[in-house]
Design a protein around this motif. Structure first.
Motif, PDB file in Angstrom:
ATOM      1  N   ARG A 174      -3.334  20.589 -12.054  1.00  0.00           N
ATOM      2  CA  ARG A 174      -3.565  21.684 -11.117  1.00  0.00           C
ATOM      3  C   ARG A 174      -4.482  21.256  -9.982  1.00  0.00           C
ATOM      4  NH1 ARG A 174      -0.054  25.905 -11.028  1.00  0.00           N
ATOM      5  NH2 ARG A 174       0.559  26.472 -13.149  1.00  0.00           N
ATOM      6  N   TRP A 175      -5.328  20.312 -10.257  1.00  0.00           N
ATOM      7  CA  TRP A 175      -6.181  19.763  -9.207  1.00  0.00           C
ATOM      8  C   TRP A 175      -6.554  18.332  -9.587  1.00  0.00           C
ATOM      9  CZ3 TRP A 175     -10.919  17.930 -10.687  1.00  0.00           C
ATOM     10  CH2 TRP A 175     -11.452  18.444 -11.863  1.00  0.00           C
ATOM     11  N   ASN A 176      -6.954  17.573  -8.620  1.00  0.00           N
ATOM     12  CA  ASN A 176      -7.547  16.270  -8.892  1.00  0.00           C
ATOM     13  C   ASN A 176      -8.378  15.843  -7.701  1.00  0.00           C
ATOM     14  OD1 ASN A 176      -5.954  14.563  -7.026  1.00  0.00           O
ATOM     15  ND2 ASN A 176      -4.250  14.996  -8.409  1.00  0.00           N
ATOM     16  N   ILE A 177      -9.283  14.953  -7.970  1.00  0.00           N
ATOM     17  CA  ILE A 177     -10.110  14.354  -6.934  1.00  0.00           C
ATOM     18  C   ILE A 177      -9.991  12.848  -7.072  1.00  0.00           C
ATOM     19  CG2 ILE A 177     -12.180  14.506  -8.389  1.00  0.00           C
ATOM     20  CD1 ILE A 177     -13.788  14.821  -5.752  1.00  0.00           C
ATOM     21  N   ALA A 178      -9.821  12.172  -5.938  1.00  0.00           N
ATOM     22  CA  ALA A 178      -9.559  10.725  -5.977  1.00  0.00           C
ATOM     23  C   ALA A 178     -10.413  10.012  -4.937  1.00  0.00           C
ATOM     24  CB  ALA A 178      -8.083  10.447  -5.723  1.00  0.00           C
ATOM     25  N   ALA A 179     -10.861   8.841  -5.300  1.00  0.00           N
ATOM     26  CA  ALA A 179     -11.520   7.928  -4.363  1.00  0.00           C
ATOM     27  C   ALA A 179     -10.573   6.758  -4.117  1.00  0.00           C
ATOM     28  CB  ALA A 179     -12.846   7.438  -4.919  1.00  0.00           C
ATOM     29  N   PHE A 180     -10.454   6.337  -2.861  1.00  0.00           N
ATOM     30  CA  PHE A 180      -9.491   5.280  -2.548  1.00  0.00           C
ATOM     31  C   PHE A 180     -10.094   4.293  -1.560  1.00  0.00           C
ATOM     32  CE2 PHE A 180      -8.790   8.728   0.472  1.00  0.00           C
ATOM     33  CZ  PHE A 180      -8.782   8.073   1.699  1.00  0.00           C
ATOM     34  N   VAL A 181      -9.558   3.101  -1.590  1.00  0.00           N
ATOM     35  CA  VAL A 181      -9.873   2.080  -0.602  1.00  0.00           C
ATOM     36  C   VAL A 181      -8.593   1.319  -0.299  1.00  0.00           C
ATOM     37  CG1 VAL A 181     -10.592   0.432  -2.377  1.00  0.00           C
ATOM     38  CG2 VAL A 181     -11.335   0.096  -0.008  1.00  0.00           C
ATOM     39  N   ARG A 182      -8.357   1.025   0.967  1.00  0.00           N
ATOM     40  CA  ARG A 182      -7.176   0.284   1.388  1.00  0.00           C
ATOM     41  C   ARG A 182      -7.610  -0.923   2.203  1.00  0.00           C
ATOM     42  NH1 ARG A 182      -5.782   5.895   2.864  1.00  0.00           N
ATOM     43  NH2 ARG A 182      -4.698   6.791   1.061  1.00  0.00           N
ATOM     44  N   ASN A 183      -6.844  -1.999   2.070  1.00  0.00           N
ATOM     45  CA  ASN A 183      -7.170  -3.268   2.732  1.00  0.00           C
ATOM     46  C   ASN A 183      -8.567  -3.736   2.329  1.00  0.00           C
ATOM     47  OD1 ASN A 183      -7.197  -5.538   4.356  1.00  0.00           O
ATOM     48  ND2 ASN A 183      -7.286  -4.418   6.299  1.00  0.00           N
ATOM     49  N   LEU A 184      -8.707  -3.978   1.034  1.00  0.00           N
ATOM     50  CA  LEU A 184      -9.981  -4.468   0.510  1.00  0.00           C
ATOM     51  C   LEU A 184     -10.439  -5.744   1.205  1.00  0.00           C
ATOM     52  CD1 LEU A 184      -9.501  -3.863  -3.315  1.00  0.00           C
ATOM     53  CD2 LEU A 184     -11.490  -3.139  -1.996  1.00  0.00           C
ATOM     54  N   GLU A 185      -9.474  -6.569   1.633  1.00  0.00           N
ATOM     55  CA  GLU A 185      -9.811  -7.844   2.281  1.00  0.00           C
ATOM     56  C   GLU A 185     -10.421  -7.651   3.666  1.00  0.00           C
ATOM     57  OE1 GLU A 185      -6.325  -8.371  -0.497  1.00  0.00           O
ATOM     58  OE2 GLU A 185      -6.942  -6.948   1.041  1.00  0.00           O
ATOM     59  N   ASN A 186     -10.239  -6.453   4.236  1.00  0.00           N
ATOM     60  CA  ASN A 186     -10.722  -6.137   5.586  1.00  0.00           C
ATOM     61  C   ASN A 186     -10.120  -7.074   6.630  1.00  0.00           C
ATOM     62  OD1 ASN A 186     -12.162  -4.503   7.381  1.00  0.00           O
ATOM     63  ND2 ASN A 186     -13.946  -5.865   7.359  1.00  0.00           N
ATOM     64  N   ASN A 187      -8.839  -7.417   6.428  1.00  0.00           N
ATOM     65  CA  ASN A 187      -8.127  -8.244   7.399  1.00  0.00           C
ATOM     66  C   ASN A 187      -7.477  -7.366   8.456  1.00  0.00           C
ATOM     67  OD1 ASN A 187      -8.690 -10.661   6.057  1.00  0.00           O
ATOM     68  ND2 ASN A 187      -6.887 -10.469   4.749  1.00  0.00           N
ATOM     69  N   ARG A 188      -7.770  -7.639   9.710  1.00  0.00           N
ATOM     70  CA  ARG A 188      -7.031  -7.006  10.802  1.00  0.00           C
ATOM     71  C   ARG A 188      -5.843  -7.924  11.117  1.00  0.00           C
ATOM     72  NH1 ARG A 188      -9.965  -3.045  14.047  1.00  0.00           N
ATOM     73  NH2 ARG A 188     -12.091  -2.774  13.254  1.00  0.00           N
ATOM     74  N   VAL A 189      -4.735  -7.654  10.467  1.00  0.00           N
ATOM     75  CA  VAL A 189      -3.576  -8.525  10.567  1.00  0.00           C
ATOM     76  C   VAL A 189      -2.841  -8.264  11.877  1.00  0.00           C
ATOM     77  CG1 VAL A 189      -1.406  -9.201   9.478  1.00  0.00           C
ATOM     78  CG2 VAL A 189      -3.363  -8.536   8.064  1.00  0.00           C
TER      79      VAL A 189
END
Length: 795
Positions: free
Chosen positions: A749-764
């Motif tokens: 019915r509900w959820n809370i999430a923490a996320f991270v994208r591009n852990l490498e921090n590469n600006r490709v």
């Protein structure tokens, strides 16, 4: 090494998890509890009928609406994260270019057709600029790979992307609201409400707001999108279903930006270029004061002076509207489906990503009508018959202001296309099927446009023979030539006027195109399917696709012819180990003829412009492996591997010699006043040889709650991202990794999430526009590391 590490880790996890699953299943059986049901079945309509994706004998990737939301997809360019075969480039402003396995659209103006068909709710979208503001409250995305020669509306030589919104549900009051906040002050809100109006009617209203600061130091590569969608579903009887919908979206902000990679210094005596890096970080946008100072070191050879700072009045104010309907009528002999649709786009934006200013004002309007009949089986035969009509009109006013050269384009374009199509399936046995399909398409186009090119030409040289007019003014950004003021005096077409006392002149060349264009083509598909078991499908197909010709506002390149692709595919789809292991394998070979390639070059009058021509022929071969493994009822592992071998068998073109030699990594020879440029043998651009997606998801149950952790990573090998094939346009291999941790009750019915994208921090680097007049290379890059928190409520 990293590839081996990830592959080895996945293999160890799979082996240990399989043992755990066996123990878990045995324990459940002893306790009398039901065993897990295995992997989810996803129903698709890619072949104009509802079927499991595992029973569809076609190359297809399917992404659910939940996966779209979890991946943070809000724009077409985000799709590259989750579909290995797909590359989407932001080309400035509202412009998008789509490439699937090296096949795509090189040009993004209002009078060229895309090679990848984007269909929203069953409706073909004629303009790639109209694909923003669609990615919310979705049922799923379907990405079809290869030509769609029989069942799809228009111009699908490379593939099709079906964007399918969630539909109203009868007798149900439900909805959701999702909000996320992250770095770069990123706010993403979306929600939907489903309401029953009666026993036979329901309505669904959904919307989204996305607001994010720019990824670059000048505030560019930001996002501001607002969109709303409404749908009404009526089922007056068990045989008839009617659905109508309307949608609106708006794109604002500054749009995509870029940074200076460096410049190509020309030795006027030898005609050779040497690349000199800018020294600027990829995060420094073109309008940053540091970048503006760097720009003033760029030499504009034709004008005989250095460049001036870019006009920083950039913005987006793009609006998109649409209405569509769908009627399904079940009869004793089959189902009739009718889909009428109208769409309109009003574009108004300025962009500077290629290191000059593009000022676009454009109105696009389209109407389409599709009717198809899926007949019930007659003897051994299933069949689909259909007809399609498409009517589009475009009106545009473009300014491309490059300081030493301004191009003004005014045009009107009209397209009328119609098609008759059919597909027949012969069920020879309960396990063996033969499929044949035909589509006859007629395209009628009309283009009326004029391009005026004004060039500041320095007539003085220094002792080394280099043009030298240091005090000549440069052309400003204007809506039309009539807005230019002294000292610029616009000459008649084909003539020149002095620019004050600067020893420079202003020249004008006009190109007018008033031309019809007609194409009629028969495309086809032949295929065979064989059920090895109830959950294993072997299929093979050959299909012919076509993209109609078009126009360019450039002398000598006013029209170009259709392109064709023939695709050979053999595939195997399996569900094994009690529906816990999915193993799909596809091998393909695409033969591409008369390839339309758009580029910025010099036309027959010696003017710089963007135009398309049939100069390409390529071969595309590869293998794709897609697997999912439900190792335990709470552990899901997946991997997708694509190997792609592409080659331009023929890529030769000519262009007149100008004051400076062409900037290209390909071989070039000068014969008199004509350069011949040969890029044959190079791989297709936007086509990495290796693409690997790996993902793992683990659920931990905590009483009445659950904790879900997921990890994904994508690897792309080196690839060219533009067709000059300069060494600096070869992007090295890279990884991009994301992670998410979500917590909520078991009933979701509900959820809370923490996320991270591009852990490498590469600006490709994803695009490398070349500023030809200043011999500069710019770089458009992907997002840096982003992170945030998302909350979701459903009811």
């Amino acid at each position: 090494m990293r590839t081996l590490f990830y592959a080895g880790t996945a293999l160890v996890l799979a082996m240990s998890a399989q043992a755990a699953w066996a123990q878990d299943s045995a324990a459940q059986a002893e306790a009398g509890a039901p065993a897990g049901q295995g992997l989810e079945e996803i129903i698709v309509t890619a072949q104009r009928r509802a079927e499991s994706s595992q029973r569809a004998g076609i190359p297809i990737n399917v992404v659910t609406g939940a996966q779209v939301a979890n991946a943070g997809i809000t724009q077409p360019s985000d799709l590259s994260k989750i579909v290995p075969a797909l590359n989407v480039q932001d080309a400035g402003g509202a412009n998008k270019t789509f490439f699937l396995r090296g096949v795509g659209n090189f040009t993004v103006n209002g009078y060229s057709d895309p090679a990848i068909a984007v269909n929203y709710d069953g409706v073909y979208l004629g303009r790639p600029t109209s694909t923003s503001g669609l990615f919310y409250d979705l049922e799923r995305l379907e990405v079809l790979k290869g030509p769609q020669g029989t069942l799809y509306g228009r111009n699908a030589t490379g593939g099709a992307i079906n964007v399918l919104p969630a539909k109203p549900k009868l007798g149900q009051t439900s909805g959701f609201i999702t909000g996320s906040y992250g770095n770069y002050d990123s706010l993403n809100l979306q929600g939907a409400l489903n309401l029953p109006l009666s026993e036979i009617a329901a309505v669904r209203v959904s919307g989204t707001v996305v607001n994010r600061d720019g990824y670059l130091s000048d505030g560019t590569s930001d996002e501001q999108t607002e969109a709303v969608r409404g749908q009404l579903l009526i089922k007056p009887s068990s045989d008839i279903t009617i659905r109508v919908g309307g949608d609106y979206s708006h794109s604002g902000g500054k749009g995509v930006g870029s940074s200076y990679a460096g410049k190509y210094a020309l030795n006027f005596q030898t005609g050779a270029y040497a690349f000199v890096p800018s020294g600027l970080d990829k995060s420094v946008g073109l309008f940053d004061p540091v970048a503006q100072a760097y720009r003033q070191t760029l030499f504009l050879g034709v004008a005989g002076r250095n460049a001036a700072p870019l006009d920083d009045d950039i913005y987006q104010d793009n609006k998109f509207y649409g209405f569509n309907g769908e009627l399904n009528w079940d009869t004793d002999v089959g189902t009739l489906t009718v889909i009428p649709a109208w769409r309109k786009a009003k574009l108004d934006y300025k962009f500077g990503a290629p290191a000059f200013i593009g000022y676009i004002q454009e109105d696009d309007e389209q109407f389409s009508l599709e009717a198809r009949f899926a007949g019930k089986r007659i003897g051994m035969f299933d069949y689909i018959l259909g007809a399609y009509y498409y009517d589009e009109s475009n009106k545009g006013n473009y300014t491309f202001a490059q300081q030493a050269l301004n191009t003004y384009q005014d045009f009107r374009a009209k397209t009328k296309s119609w098609a008759l199509f059919g597909r027949v399936t012969a069920n020879l046995t309960d396990r063996l099927r033969l499929i044949g399909g035909l589509r006859y398409t007629g395209d009628k186009k009309r283009f009326d446009g004029q391009a005026d090119v004004l060039v500041v030409v320095c007539t003085a040289t220094n002792q080394f023979g280099v043009p030298n007019c240091p005090t000549v003014p440069l052309l400003p950004v204007t809506d039309s030539m009539s807005d230019l003021q002294a000292p610029f005096i616009v000459p008649p077409a084909g003539q020149a006027r002095p620019i004050g006392t600067t020893e420079a002149i202003l020249t004008r060349v006009t190109t007018a195109v008033h031309s019809p264009l007609r194409n009629h083509e028969l495309t086809w598909r032949g295929a065979a399917e064989f059920d090895l078991t109830s959950r294993s499908l072997l299929y093979a197909s050959v299909e012919r696709g076509y993209r109609s010709g078009g126009f360019s506002l450039a002398a000598g390149y006013e029209t170009y012819e259709p392109e064709f692709i023939t695709a050979y595919t053999i595939g195997l789809k399996n569900r094994l180990l009690g529906n816990k292991l999915q193993l799909n394998l596809e091998a393909f070979w695409w033969d591409y003829k008369d390839q339309q390639i758009g580029r910025i070059g010099v036309d027959r009058n010696g003017n710089q412009g963007q135009f398309s021509q049939n100069i390409g022929q390529s071969s595309i071969k590869g293998i794709e492996l897609d697997t999912q493994f439900l190792a335990t009822r709470d552990t899901l592992l997946s991997a997708n591997l694509q190997y792609l071998k592409t080659k331009y068998d023929s890529f030769v073109f000519t262009q007149p010699a100008a004051q400076t030699p062409p900037l290209t990594g390909c071989g070039k020879t000068l014969n008199g006043s004509i350069y011949t440029i040969d890029c044959s043998g190079y791989p297709a651009f936007n086509a990495p040889k290796w693409t690997l997606n790996l993902a793992a998801q683990q659920t931990v149950h905590l009483g009445g709650y659950k904790l879900v952790g997921s990890l994904d990573t994508q690897y792309r090998s080196k690839r060219y991202v533009q067709v000059e094939f300069l060494p600096q346009e070869l992007v090295r291999s890279n990884w991009a990794t994301g992670a998410q941790l979500a917590f909520g009750p078991e009933d979701e019915r509900w959820n809370i999430a923490a996320f991270v994208r591009n852990l490498e921090n590469n600006r490709v680097v994803v695009n490398t526009p070349v500023y030809g007049l200043g011999s500069a290379l710019t770089e458009t890059t992907s997002a840096p590391r982003t992170y945030g928190v998302r909350v979701n409520f459903t009811f």
